[in-house]
Every structure is written in structure tokens, then in C-alpha cells.
Design a protein around this motif. Sequence first.
Motif, PDB file in Angstrom:
ATOM      1  N   LEU A   1      -6.091  13.039  -4.276  1.00  0.00           N
ATOM      2  CA  LEU A   1      -6.227  11.803  -4.030  1.00  0.00           C
ATOM      3  C   LEU A   1      -7.520  11.499  -2.979  1.00  0.00           C
ATOM      4  O   LEU A   1      -8.076  10.564  -3.050  1.00  0.00           O
ATOM      5  CB  LEU A   1      -5.112  10.890  -3.440  1.00  0.00           C
ATOM      6  CG  LEU A   1      -3.993  10.754  -4.423  1.00  0.00           C
ATOM      7  CD1 LEU A   1      -2.549  10.260  -3.716  1.00  0.00           C
ATOM      8  CD2 LEU A   1      -4.304   9.768  -5.676  1.00  0.00           C
ATOM      9  N   ALA A   2      -7.506  12.613  -2.322  1.00  0.00           N
ATOM     10  CA  ALA A   2      -8.775  12.641  -1.191  1.00  0.00           C
ATOM     11  C   ALA A   2      -9.963  12.763  -1.738  1.00  0.00           C
ATOM     12  O   ALA A   2     -11.052  12.186  -1.114  1.00  0.00           O
ATOM     13  CB  ALA A   2      -8.470  13.501  -0.134  1.00  0.00           C
ATOM     14  N   ASN A   3     -10.075  13.281  -2.913  1.00  0.00           N
ATOM     15  CA  ASN A   3     -11.341  13.521  -3.703  1.00  0.00           C
ATOM     16  C   ASN A   3     -11.138  13.439  -5.170  1.00  0.00           C
ATOM     17  O   ASN A   3     -11.451  14.534  -5.962  1.00  0.00           O
ATOM     18  CB  ASN A   3     -11.789  15.142  -3.300  1.00  0.00           C
ATOM     19  CG  ASN A   3     -13.439  15.269  -3.672  1.00  0.00           C
ATOM     20  OD1 ASN A   3     -14.191  14.237  -3.798  1.00  0.00           O
ATOM     21  ND2 ASN A   3     -14.022  16.254  -4.013  1.00  0.00           N
ATOM     22  N   PRO A   4     -10.865  12.058  -5.574  1.00  0.00           N
ATOM     23  CA  PRO A   4     -10.703  12.047  -6.994  1.00  0.00           C
ATOM     24  C   PRO A   4     -11.973  11.959  -7.963  1.00  0.00           C
ATOM     25  O   PRO A   4     -12.967  11.924  -7.536  1.00  0.00           O
ATOM     26  CB  PRO A   4     -10.207  10.481  -7.005  1.00  0.00           C
ATOM     27  CG  PRO A   4     -10.915   9.891  -6.049  1.00  0.00           C
ATOM     28  CD  PRO A   4     -11.046  10.918  -4.952  1.00  0.00           C
ATOM     29  N   THR A   5     -11.750  12.617  -9.116  1.00  0.00           N
ATOM     30  CA  THR A   5     -12.657  12.824 -10.012  1.00  0.00           C
ATOM     31  C   THR A   5     -12.942  11.349 -10.826  1.00  0.00           C
ATOM     32  O   THR A   5     -12.191  10.446 -10.223  1.00  0.00           O
ATOM     33  CB  THR A   5     -12.361  13.625 -11.222  1.00  0.00           C
ATOM     34  OG1 THR A   5     -10.843  13.116 -11.926  1.00  0.00           O
ATOM     35  CG2 THR A   5     -11.913  14.960 -10.728  1.00  0.00           C
TER      36      THR A   5
ATOM     37  N   LEU B   1       1.269   9.314  -5.680  1.00  0.00           N
ATOM     38  CA  LEU B   1       1.590  10.853  -5.272  1.00  0.00           C
ATOM     39  C   LEU B   1       2.508  11.323  -6.443  1.00  0.00           C
ATOM     40  O   LEU B   1       2.922  12.696  -6.136  1.00  0.00           O
ATOM     41  CB  LEU B   1       2.190  10.743  -3.877  1.00  0.00           C
ATOM     42  CG  LEU B   1       1.379  10.469  -2.837  1.00  0.00           C
ATOM     43  CD1 LEU B   1       1.693  10.467  -1.375  1.00  0.00           C
ATOM     44  CD2 LEU B   1       0.329  11.933  -2.784  1.00  0.00           C
ATOM     45  N   SER B   2       3.281  10.607  -7.222  1.00  0.00           N
ATOM     46  CA  SER B   2       3.952  11.220  -8.305  1.00  0.00           C
ATOM     47  C   SER B   2       3.304  11.629  -9.146  1.00  0.00           C
ATOM     48  O   SER B   2       3.857  12.382 -10.126  1.00  0.00           O
ATOM     49  CB  SER B   2       5.075   9.946  -8.736  1.00  0.00           C
ATOM     50  OG  SER B   2       4.183   8.936  -9.429  1.00  0.00           O
ATOM     51  N   LYS B   3       1.968  11.463  -9.369  1.00  0.00           N
ATOM     52  CA  LYS B   3       1.248  12.002 -10.438  1.00  0.00           C
ATOM     53  C   LYS B   3       0.122  12.843  -9.708  1.00  0.00           C
ATOM     54  O   LYS B   3      -0.130  13.904 -10.771  1.00  0.00           O
ATOM     55  CB  LYS B   3       0.618  10.841 -11.133  1.00  0.00           C
ATOM     56  CG  LYS B   3      -0.013  11.139 -12.334  1.00  0.00           C
ATOM     57  CD  LYS B   3      -0.583  10.032 -13.254  1.00  0.00           C
ATOM     58  CE  LYS B   3      -1.199  10.564 -14.474  1.00  0.00           C
ATOM     59  NZ  LYS B   3      -1.705   9.335 -15.277  1.00  0.00           N
TER      60      LYS B   3
ATOM     61  N   SER C   1     -10.272   6.257 -12.608  1.00  0.00           N
ATOM     62  CA  SER C   1     -10.069   5.027 -13.791  1.00  0.00           C
ATOM     63  C   SER C   1      -8.583   5.159 -13.786  1.00  0.00           C
ATOM     64  O   SER C   1      -8.100   3.859 -13.751  1.00  0.00           O
ATOM     65  CB  SER C   1     -11.053   5.452 -14.897  1.00  0.00           C
ATOM     66  OG  SER C   1     -10.295   4.560 -15.918  1.00  0.00           O
ATOM     67  N   ASP C   2      -7.908   6.207 -13.770  1.00  0.00           N
ATOM     68  CA  ASP C   2      -6.513   6.322 -13.965  1.00  0.00           C
ATOM     69  C   ASP C   2      -5.687   5.492 -12.729  1.00  0.00           C
ATOM     70  O   ASP C   2      -4.735   4.941 -12.737  1.00  0.00           O
ATOM     71  CB  ASP C   2      -6.012   7.736 -14.116  1.00  0.00           C
ATOM     72  CG  ASP C   2      -4.642   7.761 -14.493  1.00  0.00           C
ATOM     73  OD1 ASP C   2      -4.074   6.914 -15.287  1.00  0.00           O
ATOM     74  OD2 ASP C   2      -3.773   8.650 -13.960  1.00  0.00           O
ATOM     75  N   ILE C   3      -6.115   5.989 -11.373  1.00  0.00           N
ATOM     76  CA  ILE C   3      -5.591   5.184 -10.294  1.00  0.00           C
ATOM     77  C   ILE C   3      -5.631   3.867 -10.292  1.00  0.00           C
ATOM     78  O   ILE C   3      -4.885   3.270  -9.944  1.00  0.00           O
ATOM     79  CB  ILE C   3      -6.248   5.822  -8.938  1.00  0.00           C
ATOM     80  CG1 ILE C   3      -5.963   7.488  -8.905  1.00  0.00           C
ATOM     81  CG2 ILE C   3      -6.075   5.166  -7.761  1.00  0.00           C
ATOM     82  CD1 ILE C   3      -6.739   8.250  -7.989  1.00  0.00           C
TER      83      ILE C   3
ATOM     84  N   LYS D   1       0.958  -1.307   0.115  1.00  0.00           N
ATOM     85  CA  LYS D   1      -0.095  -0.134  -0.012  1.00  0.00           C
ATOM     86  C   LYS D   1       0.833   1.346  -0.232  1.00  0.00           C
ATOM     87  O   LYS D   1       0.406   2.168  -0.657  1.00  0.00           O
ATOM     88  CB  LYS D   1      -1.085   0.011   1.079  1.00  0.00           C
ATOM     89  CG  LYS D   1      -2.123  -1.078   1.020  1.00  0.00           C
ATOM     90  CD  LYS D   1      -2.980  -0.988   2.526  1.00  0.00           C
ATOM     91  CE  LYS D   1      -3.912  -2.079   2.235  1.00  0.00           C
ATOM     92  NZ  LYS D   1      -4.910  -2.128   3.252  1.00  0.00           N
ATOM     93  N   LYS D   2       1.870   1.132   0.725  1.00  0.00           N
ATOM     94  CA  LYS D   2       2.813   2.395   0.890  1.00  0.00           C
ATOM     95  C   LYS D   2       3.219   2.431  -0.641  1.00  0.00           C
ATOM     96  O   LYS D   2       3.622   3.751  -1.110  1.00  0.00           O
ATOM     97  CB  LYS D   2       4.086   2.192   1.778  1.00  0.00           C
ATOM     98  CG  LYS D   2       3.373   2.255   3.349  1.00  0.00           C
ATOM     99  CD  LYS D   2       4.738   1.965   4.150  1.00  0.00           C
ATOM    100  CE  LYS D   2       4.336   2.363   5.517  1.00  0.00           C
ATOM    101  NZ  LYS D   2       5.425   2.025   6.584  1.00  0.00           N
ATOM    102  N   GLU D   3       3.972   1.371  -1.265  1.00  0.00           N
ATOM    103  CA  GLU D   3       4.518   1.571  -2.465  1.00  0.00           C
ATOM    104  C   GLU D   3       3.527   2.301  -3.744  1.00  0.00           C
ATOM    105  O   GLU D   3       3.747   3.165  -4.418  1.00  0.00           O
ATOM    106  CB  GLU D   3       4.963   0.211  -3.045  1.00  0.00           C
ATOM    107  CG  GLU D   3       6.219  -0.096  -2.305  1.00  0.00           C
ATOM    108  CD  GLU D   3       6.793  -1.405  -2.798  1.00  0.00           C
ATOM    109  OE1 GLU D   3       6.137  -2.191  -3.531  1.00  0.00           O
ATOM    110  OE2 GLU D   3       7.687  -1.820  -2.144  1.00  0.00           O
TER     111      GLU D   3
END
Length: 225
Positions: free
Chosen positions: A168-172, A160-162, A177-179, A152-154
Motif C-alpha cells: 500500500l505504501a508503494n502500489p503498482t 489490508l485484507s488484500k 486501479s484495484d484499490i 478511512k479506517k474501515e
Amino acid sequence: MKKPLLIAMSLMFATIICAQKDVTQFLGLPVDGSKSEMIQKIKAKGYRNNPYNKDLLDGEFNGRDVHIQIMTNNNKVWRIGVVDANADDEKNIQIRFNNLCEQFKNNSKYVSFQDYSIPDEEDINYEMNVNNKRYQAVFYQKPTTIDSTTTKKEIRTLLLSKYSEEQLANPTEEMQSDILELSLEYMTEKLSKKTVWFMIDEKYGKYRIIIFYENLYNSATGEDL
């Protein structure tokens, strides 16, 4: 993250999370260590030296007489090949290939992402010799070691690089889909280190199946170039 995305990622964690040192197994043995060590371990399972080739071991595997070859990189075992000792004709090899696909598919130790079965009406000889088609099927051994915290950390570091913490707390919906795709790519890369695949080999109209058990943590990555 929104609930559907969390559920999907949790399912992935539950089924295919793996740790770095969880390597491919052959006959219950890690595909790792030195060649001499691996030979002794396989011989302890009842296999014997081939009388004509010192690099091969002979025995029975999955109901067939086979030759076993051990391949190394930098003195570490990275691949074990299991080759039919006796050849089959075209129809029988097609049946065996499809049976192997079913056996791996129904084995809880493996996961795959597609159906590799050969259609009954397919002309294998024509496809291989005229169209240069290669018949192979790829499966991945599920992990025996689970380290969900590290994984999960990895994945979080990858995301977070993107994206920012706020995103991340409120993704569209598009981000979700991308995540999910990025997370799946991460998991697939981990699984790919424990690859087991097989292919049909043809020589002079006779066919054999070769199964490869690969520990890709030990494979060559160009370090010697």
C-alpha cells in the motif's frame, strides 16, 4: 499511495462519506422508528387518513395527489411508498418519468450513476407488456453526517485484507486501479443504504409512478428465515 490515487479517494471522501446512523429522509423525516410514530409525523406535515384504506395517507407531493404507504420490518419502518392517486396515459407518464429524472439529477441532495431517461420514440406500452421491460430509476441520498476518520479506517482495513502495508505504501499501477475499485465498492455499499427509487406501474393501460424511500439498514436480511 501515489498522488493520483490519493486525489481520487479524497474526492470520494468529500462527497459520499457517511456514518452508519445517517438514514434516508422523507419530507425531512428519518425513515425509521415505529409505524405509528411515522404516521403521526407525516400527518403533522398536513397529510390525512385515506377514507377507504387505513394503511394509507393522502395528500399532495411534488405537485401531485398521492397515497402514502409505510412498510415495516420487525416493527421498524424501512420503506415509504408514494403512489400517484390519479393515473396518466402513456405519453404523459413518459414525460413525468423523464421530468422526475431531471428533478432528482438536479437536486443537490442526491447522487446517481447513470441516465434513466426514456427516449421520446420508445413505445412504453409495447416494451412493458411484450418485452416485460421495467422502467425504474435509482438515486441515493447524500449523507448528512460525515465521519471521515471512521470511514478511512474501515477502507484501510478492507485494503489490508488484500495487500500488505509495504504494498500500500508503494502500489503498482494495477494495484492503484484495484484499490480505487475496492474503495468505490465500499462507498457504493454505504450509499445504497439510503436508496430512493421510482418506477412506472401499469394496470389496464393506465400508468402511475411509485416512488420508494428506503432505509436499508432496517430492511429484511433473512434474519427471520
